[in-house]
Scaffold this motif. Structure first.
Motif, PDB file in Angstrom:
ATOM      1  N   THR B  31      -0.369  -1.239  10.628  1.00 36.94           N
ATOM      2  CA  THR B  31      -1.035  -0.377   9.391  1.00 36.94           C
ATOM      3  C   THR B  31      -2.527  -1.187   9.122  1.00 36.94           C
ATOM      4  O   THR B  31      -2.146  -2.644   7.763  1.00 36.94           O
ATOM      5  CB  THR B  31      -1.057   0.526   8.432  1.00 36.94           C
ATOM      6  N   MET B  32      -3.647  -0.803   9.225  1.00 36.10           N
ATOM      7  CA  MET B  32      -4.526  -1.909   8.225  1.00 36.10           C
ATOM      8  C   MET B  32      -5.405  -0.859   7.192  1.00 36.10           C
ATOM      9  O   MET B  32      -6.063  -1.487   6.358  1.00 36.10           O
ATOM     10  CB  MET B  32      -5.699  -2.258   9.358  1.00 36.10           C
ATOM     11  N   ALA B  33      -4.896   0.199   6.460  1.00 32.11           N
ATOM     12  CA  ALA B  33      -4.536   0.675   5.460  1.00 32.11           C
ATOM     13  C   ALA B  33      -4.060   0.942   4.578  1.00 32.11           C
ATOM     14  O   ALA B  33      -4.821   1.145   3.092  1.00 32.11           O
ATOM     15  CB  ALA B  33      -4.534   2.427   5.820  1.00 32.11           C
ATOM     16  N   GLN B  34      -3.252  -0.381   4.228  1.00 29.48           N
ATOM     17  CA  GLN B  34      -3.024  -0.378   2.789  1.00 29.48           C
ATOM     18  C   GLN B  34      -3.306  -0.285   1.674  1.00 29.48           C
ATOM     19  O   GLN B  34      -3.664  -0.217   0.679  1.00 29.48           O
ATOM     20  CB  GLN B  34      -1.273  -1.291   3.036  1.00 29.48           C
ATOM     21  N   ALA B  35      -4.263  -1.456   1.888  1.00 29.99           N
ATOM     22  CA  ALA B  35      -5.608  -2.685   1.160  1.00 29.99           C
ATOM     23  C   ALA B  35      -6.693  -0.915   0.209  1.00 29.99           C
ATOM     24  O   ALA B  35      -6.758  -1.100   0.110  1.00 29.99           O
ATOM     25  CB  ALA B  35      -6.344  -3.339   1.654  1.00 29.99           C
ATOM     26  N   ALA B  36      -6.719   0.042   1.517  1.00 26.30           N
ATOM     27  CA  ALA B  36      -6.919   1.276   0.796  1.00 26.30           C
ATOM     28  C   ALA B  36      -6.616   1.914  -0.341  1.00 26.30           C
ATOM     29  O   ALA B  36      -6.848   2.757  -1.125  1.00 26.30           O
ATOM     30  CB  ALA B  36      -7.274   1.852   1.945  1.00 26.30           C
ATOM     31  N   PHE B  37      -5.253   2.341   0.304  1.00 27.61           N
ATOM     32  CA  PHE B  37      -4.146   3.327  -1.103  1.00 27.61           C
ATOM     33  C   PHE B  37      -3.903   2.507  -2.066  1.00 27.61           C
ATOM     34  O   PHE B  37      -4.689   2.531  -3.197  1.00 27.61           O
ATOM     35  CB  PHE B  37      -2.884   3.398   0.015  1.00 27.61           C
ATOM     36  N   PHE B  38      -4.271   1.028  -1.611  1.00 24.67           N
ATOM     37  CA  PHE B  38      -3.698   0.060  -3.125  1.00 24.67           C
ATOM     38  C   PHE B  38      -5.572   0.282  -3.626  1.00 24.67           C
ATOM     39  O   PHE B  38      -5.236   0.851  -5.012  1.00 24.67           O
ATOM     40  CB  PHE B  38      -3.886  -1.274  -2.217  1.00 24.67           C
ATOM     41  N   ALA B  39      -6.327   0.263  -3.505  1.00 24.90           N
ATOM     42  CA  ALA B  39      -8.107   0.568  -3.850  1.00 24.90           C
ATOM     43  C   ALA B  39      -7.854   1.474  -4.640  1.00 24.90           C
ATOM     44  O   ALA B  39      -7.942   2.012  -5.542  1.00 24.90           O
ATOM     45  CB  ALA B  39      -9.139   0.727  -2.904  1.00 24.90           C
ATOM     46  N   ILE B  40      -7.563   3.053  -3.561  1.00 25.99           N
ATOM     47  CA  ILE B  40      -6.886   4.001  -4.157  1.00 25.99           C
ATOM     48  C   ILE B  40      -6.364   4.234  -6.125  1.00 25.99           C
ATOM     49  O   ILE B  40      -6.848   5.149  -7.124  1.00 25.99           O
ATOM     50  CB  ILE B  40      -6.938   5.396  -3.526  1.00 25.99           C
ATOM     51  N   ARG B  80      -1.798  11.079  15.981  1.00 30.11           N
ATOM     52  CA  ARG B  80      -2.472  11.649  17.178  1.00 30.11           C
ATOM     53  C   ARG B  80      -3.217   9.927  18.041  1.00 30.11           C
ATOM     54  O   ARG B  80      -2.940   9.886  19.549  1.00 30.11           O
ATOM     55  CB  ARG B  80      -3.532  12.280  17.268  1.00 30.11           C
ATOM     56  N   VAL B  81      -2.754   9.045  17.789  1.00 31.24           N
ATOM     57  CA  VAL B  81      -3.088   7.407  18.151  1.00 31.24           C
ATOM     58  C   VAL B  81      -1.911   7.095  18.292  1.00 31.24           C
ATOM     59  O   VAL B  81      -1.609   6.745  17.994  1.00 31.24           O
ATOM     60  CB  VAL B  81      -4.644   6.771  17.922  1.00 31.24           C
ATOM     61  N   LYS B  82      -1.539   5.783  19.219  1.00 28.75           N
ATOM     62  CA  LYS B  82      -0.419   5.321  19.420  1.00 28.75           C
ATOM     63  C   LYS B  82      -0.940   3.937  18.977  1.00 28.75           C
ATOM     64  O   LYS B  82      -2.293   2.574  19.433  1.00 28.75           O
ATOM     65  CB  LYS B  82       0.423   5.981  21.092  1.00 28.75           C
ATOM     66  N   GLY B  83       0.031   2.918  18.592  1.00 31.45           N
ATOM     67  CA  GLY B  83      -0.242   1.775  18.795  1.00 31.45           C
ATOM     68  C   GLY B  83      -1.099   1.009  18.359  1.00 31.45           C
ATOM     69  O   GLY B  83      -2.084   0.923  16.790  1.00 31.45           O
ATOM     70  N   LEU B  84      -1.902  -0.098  18.875  1.00 33.56           N
ATOM     71  CA  LEU B  84      -2.337  -0.479  19.089  1.00 33.56           C
ATOM     72  C   LEU B  84      -4.279   0.251  18.619  1.00 33.56           C
ATOM     73  O   LEU B  84      -5.474  -0.127  17.821  1.00 33.56           O
ATOM     74  CB  LEU B  84      -3.398  -1.213  20.211  1.00 33.56           C
ATOM     75  N   MET B  85      -4.609   1.468  19.024  1.00 33.01           N
ATOM     76  CA  MET B  85      -5.576   2.233  18.280  1.00 33.01           C
ATOM     77  C   MET B  85      -5.087   2.864  16.903  1.00 33.01           C
ATOM     78  O   MET B  85      -6.092   2.690  16.677  1.00 33.01           O
ATOM     79  CB  MET B  85      -5.676   3.691  19.672  1.00 33.01           C
ATOM     80  N   LEU B  86      -3.541   2.778  16.598  1.00 32.33           N
ATOM     81  CA  LEU B  86      -3.560   2.974  15.165  1.00 32.33           C
ATOM     82  C   LEU B  86      -4.685   2.452  14.604  1.00 32.33           C
ATOM     83  O   LEU B  86      -4.644   2.513  13.254  1.00 32.33           O
ATOM     84  CB  LEU B  86      -2.473   2.753  15.516  1.00 32.33           C
ATOM     85  N   VAL B  87      -4.042   0.086  14.926  1.00 30.62           N
ATOM     86  CA  VAL B  87      -4.348  -0.689  13.653  1.00 30.62           C
ATOM     87  C   VAL B  87      -5.853  -0.811  13.712  1.00 30.62           C
ATOM     88  O   VAL B  87      -6.473  -0.999  12.322  1.00 30.62           O
ATOM     89  CB  VAL B  87      -4.368  -1.648  15.018  1.00 30.62           C
ATOM     90  N   VAL B  88      -6.826  -0.097  14.731  1.00 25.81           N
ATOM     91  CA  VAL B  88      -8.211   0.781  14.913  1.00 25.81           C
ATOM     92  C   VAL B  88      -8.466   0.944  13.782  1.00 25.81           C
ATOM     93  O   VAL B  88      -9.657   1.456  13.168  1.00 25.81           O
ATOM     94  CB  VAL B  88      -9.062   0.725  15.785  1.00 25.81           C
ATOM     95  N   ALA B  89      -7.466   2.733  14.122  1.00 26.62           N
ATOM     96  CA  ALA B  89      -8.108   3.642  12.809  1.00 26.62           C
ATOM     97  C   ALA B  89      -8.324   3.291  11.631  1.00 26.62           C
ATOM     98  O   ALA B  89      -8.499   3.567  10.704  1.00 26.62           O
ATOM     99  CB  ALA B  89      -7.144   5.360  13.357  1.00 26.62           C
ATOM    100  N   THR B  90      -6.715   3.310  11.878  1.00 33.37           N
ATOM    101  CA  THR B  90      -6.735   2.437   9.979  1.00 33.37           C
ATOM    102  C   THR B  90      -7.825   1.405   9.798  1.00 33.37           C
ATOM    103  O   THR B  90      -7.158   1.501   8.149  1.00 33.37           O
ATOM    104  CB  THR B  90      -5.042   1.722   9.868  1.00 33.37           C
ATOM    105  N   LEU B  91      -7.995   0.362  10.402  1.00 34.55           N
ATOM    106  CA  LEU B  91      -8.522  -1.231   9.419  1.00 34.55           C
ATOM    107  C   LEU B  91     -10.738  -0.118   9.765  1.00 34.55           C
ATOM    108  O   LEU B  91     -10.953  -0.343   8.521  1.00 34.55           O
ATOM    109  CB  LEU B  91      -9.540  -1.793  11.012  1.00 34.55           C
ATOM    110  N   ALA B  92     -10.690   0.780  10.144  1.00 33.88           N
ATOM    111  CA  ALA B  92     -12.023   1.788  10.178  1.00 33.88           C
ATOM    112  C   ALA B  92     -11.420   2.132   9.395  1.00 33.88           C
ATOM    113  O   ALA B  92     -12.423   3.144   8.036  1.00 33.88           O
ATOM    114  CB  ALA B  92     -12.067   2.567  10.825  1.00 33.88           C
ATOM    115  N   PHE B  93     -10.650   3.481   8.453  1.00 36.76           N
ATOM    116  CA  PHE B  93      -9.985   3.926   7.519  1.00 36.76           C
ATOM    117  C   PHE B  93     -10.586   3.036   6.390  1.00 36.76           C
ATOM    118  O   PHE B  93     -11.396   3.577   5.245  1.00 36.76           O
ATOM    119  CB  PHE B  93      -8.936   4.711   7.371  1.00 36.76           C
ATOM    120  N   GLY B  94      -9.958   1.838   6.312  1.00 35.65           N
ATOM    121  CA  GLY B  94     -10.060   1.337   4.948  1.00 35.65           C
ATOM    122  C   GLY B  94     -11.211   0.882   4.742  1.00 35.65           C
ATOM    123  O   GLY B  94     -11.958   0.325   3.720  1.00 35.65           O
ATOM    124  N   GLU B  95     -11.615   0.444   5.610  1.00 33.44           N
ATOM    125  CA  GLU B  95     -13.933  -0.161   5.638  1.00 33.44           C
ATOM    126  C   GLU B  95     -14.218   1.253   5.847  1.00 33.44           C
ATOM    127  O   GLU B  95     -15.086   0.778   4.090  1.00 33.44           O
ATOM    128  CB  GLU B  95     -14.329  -0.374   6.749  1.00 33.44           C
TER     129      GLU B  95
END
Lengths: 292, 287, 247
Positions: B31-40, B80-95
């Motif tokens: 998950t590349m989204a933890q910084a986003a939850f941190f920010a929230i 709904r997305v697996k593995g490496l696509m999750l990296v992308v999705a969470t990265l995009a969410f974080g941004e």
């Protein structure tokens, strides 16, 4: 309406560079089932390296800089392979991913250090030329960017489908173990994949620099995100998908910018990604489900 | 001494960030989204203490709640997305979250000045500790109470059936399903817990730095978040703590002698660590 | 107990399973055999819910399984083993069984809190019995990845049993076993029947199939070509032809 078409066409032409970056991500994923998160940074880094030519030969023409970037891209690609994939055993899937993140940061910082963080001018070609069709204008430099990108894609597809290396690459991407048993040296194929995607990336970086007119280290993070978005929308592992998705994202991005401005533009690109993830998670060219 | 208190504060908050990624990584989701939850968590708690006059402790609770709620909401589509696509999705969410805060204004007049988040300029004047006379040492201890609490809870999870189930999902989803494990429930729950921990970390971060802005919560922080558990190894929570200490101490040391070169060092360090010890500092046979 | 009515599974143009009719009665040990590629594993995967059926319906105790995800089928009572063992290698033997204790009566008994956050105590007695049955009690705390192949096979079976299934789908459990091991496996399967478990056995190893099943169906190219008792199947010329390609 005209503004819309104008923005869309400019965007699509610029989007050919996104397509190239997307191809780079997707090819490495297809062959090695791993993500090289350093790829966009490496491409920008290669573009910067192209500028080194100008240090030695101040009157160098633009194409020399592009060529230098192209070659530098291949070298950097090979280095990323060595530092992040060659030595790490397959049983630890997270380690190479993390290593590429490390490389991403490293390359970014090297760029910042060598340029003191100041944007560097990039040579452009035909930037003063405009093709006009009535009210509709096409920038000469964007047209060249588009043309070079397309040539690059054709070259890559020719490599993949008409050469033995390409055949070996496709074999490894489908069944690495079986390929090895047939005598294909998987390590070499993997290394070559990185070199080839590196070459493509270096060229893409140079083209981006040429269209924007300058390079800055601030380009790497957004380019990484966009490249990954293109890869996912196109379908992980699908080159035609990356091409179509790159054009799509480039076009949409410019149109969003026209109507909502630069600050909100990236938010809309994210929404485009989420729309795909919700409705078509496999991407445009989702691979067919198989027996396994 | 002040310097060491400050370092301990940073290590504490970063440990919370790392732990939030640890629990999600156990289930095999990168998950590349933890910084986003941190920010929230940071903005929520900051706004509650500064604009609504709340005491810090309930504000931290609110930060945990908003972090958890957002993570839960993100968790479902992420499945709904697996593995490496999750990296992308969470990265995009974080941004996306970062961009949201870049555009977010909510100011209120407090006497002669206006306080509250102001888009690109960020959110200044988060002065709960200062206004209530806390010393640096007291702040540090306060932060560490939460860190130790989080570590204890996650350690308990790890030794319980839940921990084994998380790891089973992380190892082989197909087998996990086939023995009756509900993948959705497990993955979303891990995301939610991670979101809560990140929210607490963010809330504490906002108050000890007193000034937060969108740029603090970008890709670099998201990278730190997953780097800690990966470099530390997923065997137990101590790995993450060790990695935070390792990175922050080295960076801070690096800061003294090499000034600006610390990010360079960080990148090279990660590459080296992954080559020399791909299973992480504490990785290897499960405890 | 289990009924397949004209079940099909297509992969693109390939009909892996073609209009298959099958009925397994409660308490039976039913064998499914056929040459390689005849659709046996695909059938198991469709029953377990890994792929949806392309046609036909599957009924378990009279209830249609269409649309139910795999973990819910487990909770109804259908467990399976994998042909290529899929253990949780980084978990211990005990943990492999622990995470598999997902039968509804176990969930209800434990309640939410203990069920998830409980320590080992709550499951100790139950799983101890299972470990004894599988001969793995002495390896309780060993990582599954470190077990010998035979032990891994036994763990694979034990794990499927941890969920107290009513129907057990065994996917080629005897592959690579010697006669002695096959004998032990036969004993275990018969013991399971005595405990009230219905078994659908996919297998190549005739020594096991002929010695333990009540009834056998034979597949070839996704279709059922014969069904009957072991004796009937052994004598059937159609079956012989399918396996040996003519006389």
């Amino acid at each position: 309406m005209l503004d819309f078409l104008q923005a869309a066409s400019d965007g699509v032409l610029f989007g050919t560079t996104y397509a190239l970056i997307g191809i780079g991500f997707t090819l490495v994923f297809g062959v090695m089932h791993k993500l090289n998160l350093a790829y966009a940074a490496a491409s920008i880094g290669a573009a910067y390296s192209g500028l080194i030519i100008l240090q030695a030969w101040t009157a160098a023409p633009a194409w020399a800089v592009f060529l230098a970037a192209f070659i530098a891209g291949g070298l950097i690609g090979w280095m990323v392979y060595l530092t992040c994939f060659h030595f790490i055993p397959l049983s630890h899937p997270l380690a190479p991913l993390m290593a590429t993140v490390g490389m991403l940061l490293l390359i970014d910082e090297i760029i910042v250090h060598m340029t003191d963080g100041m944007p560097q001018n990039y040579p452009a070609v035909y930037d003063d030329v405009m093709l006009r069709i009535g009210e509709f204008m096409v920038r000469g430099d964007l047209l060249l960017v588009g043309a070079v990108s397309v040539l690059c894609m054709i070259g890559l597809l020719a490599l993949l489908y008409r050469t033995r290396l390409g055949l070996a690459t496709r074999a490894v991407s489908q069944q690495a173990v079986a390929a090895q048993l047939c005598g294909i040296r998987v390590g070499q194929v993997n290394a070559m994949t990185f070199v080839i995607t590196g070459l493509v990336g270096g060229l893409a970086g140079a083209l981006i620099g040429a269209s924007v007119g300058a390079l800055s280290p601030l380009l790497t993070a957004p380019l990484t995100v966009k490249g990954l978005i293109v890869t996912v929308i196109g379908g992980l592992g699908s080159i035609p998908g990356a091409i179509v998705a790159g054009l799509l994202v480039g076009g949409f991005e410019n149109v969003f910018q026209l109507y909502r401005g630069v600050t909100e533009r990236d938010l809309y690109v994210m929404l485009l990604l989420f729309a795909f993830l919700v409705f078509r998670p496999g991407g445009i060219f989702a691979p067919r489900g198989g027996r396994d | 001494m002040e310097f060491y208190y400050g370092l301990a504060q940073t290590i504490g908050v970063h440990t919370l960030l790392g732990l939030s990624a640890y629990i999600v990584l156990l289930t095999g989701q990168v998950t590349m989204a933890q910084a986003a939850f941190f920010a929230i968590g940071a903005y929520t708690a900051g706004m509650l203490t500064v604009l609504a006059g709340w005491h810090l402790v309930p504000a931290i609770g609110a930060g945990a709640l908003t972090g958890a709620a957002t993570a839960c909401a993100v968790g479902f589509p992420a499945l709904r997305v697996k593995g490496l696509m999750l990296v992308v999705a969470t990265l995009a969410f974080g941004e996306g979250v970062r961009l949201f805060f870049f555009n977010f204004d909510y100011q209120v007049a407090r006497g002669e000045i206006r306080v509250g988040p102001l888009g690109g300029e960020g959110f200044r004047q988060i002065r709960f500790f200062q206004e209530n006379g806390w010393t640096t040492g007291e702040v540090m201890l306060f932060i560490w109470v939460f860190v130790l609490l989080a570590m204890a809870i996650l350690w308990w999870f790890d030794r319980s059936r839940y921990g084994a189930v998380l790891r089973a999902v992380g190892e082989d989803e197909l087998a996990a399903q086939s023995v009756g494990i509900n993948l959705t429930a497990v993955k979303v729950s891990a995301m939610t817990v991670g979101g809560a921990v990140a929210g607490v970390g963010g809330a504490l971060y906002a108050h000890y730095t007193t000034h937060i802005e969108h740029a603090n919560f970008g890709v670099l922080l998201a990278t730190f978040a997953i780097a800690y558990p990966i470099v530390g190894g997923l065997r137990n929570v101590f790995g993450t703590l060790a990695a935070v200490v390792f990175v922050q101490a080295l960076l801070v040391e690096g800061l003294r002698d090499l000034g600006d070169w610390r990010n360079l060092l960080f990148g090279a360090l990660i590459v080296l660590a992954m080559n020399l010890r791909p299973q992480g500092l504490f990785g290897g046979r499960r405890a | 107990m289990l009924e397949l009515r004209r079940v099909s599974r297509h992969f693109g143009g390939v009909k892996a399973v073609d209009a298959l009719d099958l009925a397994v009665a409660e308490g039976q040990i039913f064998g499914l055999i056929g040459p390689n590629g005849s659709g046996k594993s695909t059938t198991v995967n469709v029953i377990a819910g890994l792929f949806p059926a392309s046609g036909g319906e599957i009924l378990f105790k009279g209830r249609a399984l269409a649309g139910l995800p795999t973990h819910q089928r487990l909770q109804l009572g259908i467990a399976r083993t994998f042909q290529n063992i899929r253990l949780f290698g980084q978990l211990t033997v005990w943990q492999n069984l622990w995470v598999a204790q997902n039968a509804p009566e176990d969930h209800a008994r434990r309640g939410f809190f203990a069920g998830w956050l409980g320590g080992r105590g709550s499951a100790r007695a139950e799983l101890a019995g299972l470990l004894e049955f599988s001969g793995l009690a002495h390896k309780r705390d060993e990582l599954a990845a470190n077990l010998a192949f035979g032990e891994q096979r036994r763990l694979e079976l034990a794990r499927a049993l941890a969920a107290k299934p009513k129907l057990l789908l065994l996917d080629e459990p005897a592959a690579g076993m010697n006669s002695e091991e096959i004998g032990q496996l036969r004993g275990r399967i018969l013991a399971l029947r005595a405990q009230g478990v219905t078994v659908l056995l996919i297998e190549h190893v005739m020594e096991l199939v002929m010695g333990v099943t009540d009834r056998i169906a034979v597949l070839n190219f996704g279709q059922k070509i014969a069904e009957g008792t072991p004796a009937e199947i052994q004598a059937d010329p159609v079956v012989k032809k399918a396996y040996l390609g003519g006389d």
